[in-house]
Structures are given as structure tokens and as C-alpha cells.
Design an enzyme around this catalytic site. Sequence first.
Site, short mmCIF file in Angstrom:
data_model
loop_
_atom_site.label_atom_id
_atom_site.label_comp_id
_atom_site.label_asym_id
_atom_site.label_seq_id
_atom_site.Cartn_x
_atom_site.Cartn_y
_atom_site.Cartn_z
N LYS A 40 25.55 39.16 28.47
CA LYS A 40 25.82 38.80 29.86
C LYS A 40 24.88 37.68 30.35
O LYS A 40 23.68 37.91 30.56
CB LYS A 40 25.65 40.06 30.74
CG LYS A 40 25.81 39.81 32.21
CD LYS A 40 27.23 39.52 32.60
CE LYS A 40 27.33 39.12 34.05
NZ LYS A 40 28.66 38.69 34.44
N GLY A 48 34.41 38.52 42.09
CA GLY A 48 33.45 37.59 42.70
C GLY A 48 34.00 36.82 43.87
O GLY A 48 33.30 36.60 44.86
N ASN A 49 35.29 36.40 43.79
CA ASN A 49 35.85 35.54 44.85
C ASN A 49 36.05 36.26 46.18
O ASN A 49 36.30 35.64 47.20
CB ASN A 49 37.18 34.90 44.38
CG ASN A 49 38.30 35.91 44.22
OD1 ASN A 49 38.06 37.08 43.94
ND2 ASN A 49 39.52 35.46 44.41
P1 ADP Z 1 36.01 38.62 38.64
O1 ADP Z 1 34.88 38.00 39.39
O2 ADP Z 1 37.17 38.94 39.49
O3 ADP Z 1 35.58 39.75 37.76
P2 ADP Z 1 36.37 37.03 36.20
O4 ADP Z 1 36.14 35.56 36.18
O5 ADP Z 1 35.36 37.91 35.55
O6 ADP Z 1 36.58 37.42 37.73
O7 ADP Z 1 37.80 37.36 35.57
C1 ADP Z 1 38.97 36.67 35.95
C2 ADP Z 1 39.20 35.49 35.01
O8 ADP Z 1 39.56 35.95 33.70
C3 ADP Z 1 40.36 34.57 35.32
O9 ADP Z 1 40.06 33.67 36.35
C4 ADP Z 1 40.60 33.86 33.98
O10 ADP Z 1 39.82 32.67 33.93
C5 ADP Z 1 39.99 34.83 32.96
N1 ADP Z 1 40.90 35.31 31.90
C6 ADP Z 1 40.51 35.59 30.64
N2 ADP Z 1 41.51 36.01 29.89
C7 ADP Z 1 42.62 36.03 30.68
C8 ADP Z 1 43.98 36.40 30.48
N3 ADP Z 1 44.41 36.83 29.30
N4 ADP Z 1 44.83 36.30 31.52
C9 ADP Z 1 44.40 35.85 32.73
N5 ADP Z 1 43.12 35.50 32.98
C10 ADP Z 1 42.23 35.58 31.97
#
Ligand code: ADP
Length: 320
Positions: free
Chosen positions: A132, A9-10
Site C-alpha cells: 500500500k 475517495g471521491n
Molecule cells: P475508491 O477510492 O473508490 O476505493 P479506487 O481508485 O480504489 O477508488 O477504485 C476504483 C478504480 O478502480 C477505478 O477508477 C478504476 O481506475 C480502477 N479499476 C481497476 N480495475 C477495474 C475494472 N476491472 N473495472 C473498472 N475499474 C477498475
Amino acid sequence: MRLLVALGGNAIKQAHEKGSSEEQFRNCKITTELLAQVVARMKKDDRLIITHGNGPQAGNLMVQQEAGKAQVPAQTMDIVGAMTQGQIGYMLQQTLLDYLRTHGVSTPVLAIINQVLVKEDDPEFFGEVASKPVGNFMTEEEARQLKAEHPEYIVKKVKPTGERAWRRTVASPDPIANCEDEAIRRMVDAGIIVIASGGGGIPVVRNEDGALRGVEAVIDKDLAGERLAEVVKADTLLILTDVELVRLNYGKPGEEKLGELSLADAKKYLAEGHFLAGSMGPKVKACVRFLEWGGKRAIITSLDKAVEALDGKTGTRISK
Ligand code: ADP
Ligand code: MG
């Protein structure tokens, strides 16, 4: 090298931003410069395939559907998904082409609209399983109103505290196959940088007569990206998110950063629940599937560390 990059997303919208065209183009330019560094290292027979999320964009478009429905009919969620593939695909395609052109690289880039097949009997479609959250956060009263207007919707409390803790929740079925797989493969083989399966792809099911039909669901973009990696026979899966390294005991005592990781350990930690559902969980699951299918290496890292991670200097790097 055949590299599939999954953008989080970022890469398109920062968490604190509202999502204006200017903000999104600014982010896409930064993303593109990083992708271009990867392109610059590619040899003649190397290939790059890009996929991306669409959560914030689909959420915003759904707000527009709801707010404007007295004047213009609200579009269904599959169509909103297609709209975001066009919207984000356009921004990435324009910024990437522009960057390549000004650096004397003539590799063609093309974003495509594509459908991803899911099963109508996926458990996510039954009862209140749907996992979701989509669209904006609501108060309990707004949630009740939405449910009264749309009895078929699932509305869940998705945060333990706070007044606006409710959100509509839809099924997140497992992606089975890319409906446009042959077209995508031919384009990639021909040397085109293809942007596909945006937002996890448009979820469709197959009717008894064989026709495809869009459904109200959201496929996880990392799991869909893995299916896409199989289609194009990628050897490397690079998942770019907002953390440089995956963590064990995330947010708990004994938290630990993971660098080099074996497939066996990744599976073990996944089963032990170290990676949260809906965020890191599907990323690690996608990596596991990719390696079990025959992929060589899977990497999870932050957008700005993409090149270093490909060089094996950082990122959580999973291999057999
Ligand atoms: P994207 O938009 O890149 O898919 P997400 O928010 O879905 O981003 O996934 C990334 C996030 O996953 C991180 O910012 C963190 O908050 C979360 N996260 C959950 N479990 C873990 C973990 N074990 N190690 C690191 N981050 C984790
Ligand atoms: Mg995500």
C-alpha cells in the site's frame, strides 16, 4: 434491509483537489444528499451503516507530521489513522445530520473511532511484500534520503515512468475482526446510523498479554467494510466509487461492462486478474466474501448511481 455503504475517495476529495476544508465539506454535502435519498427510502426496521476511505487525508496528515516534526513530535501511522476517522467522521456526521434535520428526519448519526485486528504474521509485514503506497510521491533522491533517515521504511517505485515515481509503501494486512464489534452492533440495533471503520479501521495486533497495539499499516477499506457488514449482519453491501460499472478486460481489447453477475463468475474473473490490485480487486473480493458469508447482494457502482443501483437499474450487481 440492512445496508452497508462503503464510500470511495471521491466522496470526500476529488482527485484534482488539494484537500482544503472547504473542498472537503463541499464534497461531503453532495455525498450526504445522495445518502439522504437512501435514508428517505428506509423503513422503520431498516438500518444504514457507513464506512469510508482515508487515503488522501492520511497522506496529507503524514506530510504535516514530517514537515512539523522539528516543533511537534510526528505521530505514528495508527494515530494518523485515528485522526482521519475523527476528521472525516466529523464532516460526514455534521453534513448528514444537518441534511436530515432540515428534511424532518430525526435518525441519530454517530461516527466512531474503531480498531481492526490484523495478524502480526500477515505476509504483508514481511520482506518487501508491503503493497500500500502512502504519502506523497518523491524523486529517487528524496526516496534515498527518506530511507537513510528511516532505514525501517519500505520505499518503492510505484509508477513505471516520471520523475516523482517513488512512494513509501506500508503493509496492507487482511482485516480479521472489528475490536468494537459489540458496541457497533448495539448502536446499529438501536437505530443509529453508524459511521465506522473509516480508512479501513485503525490496524492493531494483539500482544501476548491480550493488549491491543497499533501498527504501521493500512487496511483496505472495502475488505474492512465487508468485516463490518458481518458484524452488523448486513444483507446488502453497496460499494460506491468513481465508476458506474466494473469492467472485464479492463483497459484491454474486448473490454466489457458487467451488470448482473453471479458469485461464481465474480470469483472466476477475480482469479483471472480482471480487477486491479489496490483498487477494483479488493472491492470484488469484498463482495465475494460478503456473499460467501451469507450476504444477499453486493453492488459496486458510482456515488451518483447509488439509488438506481439499489433498484437494480445499474451498477455491477453480484448475487449467488
Ligand atoms: P475508491 O477510492 O473508490 O476505493 P479506487 O481508485 O480504489 O477508488 O477504485 C476504483 C478504480 O478502480 C477505478 O477508477 C478504476 O481506475 C480502477 N479499476 C481497476 N480495475 C477495474 C475494472 N476491472 N473495472 C473498472 N475499474 C477498475
Ligand atoms: Mg480504493
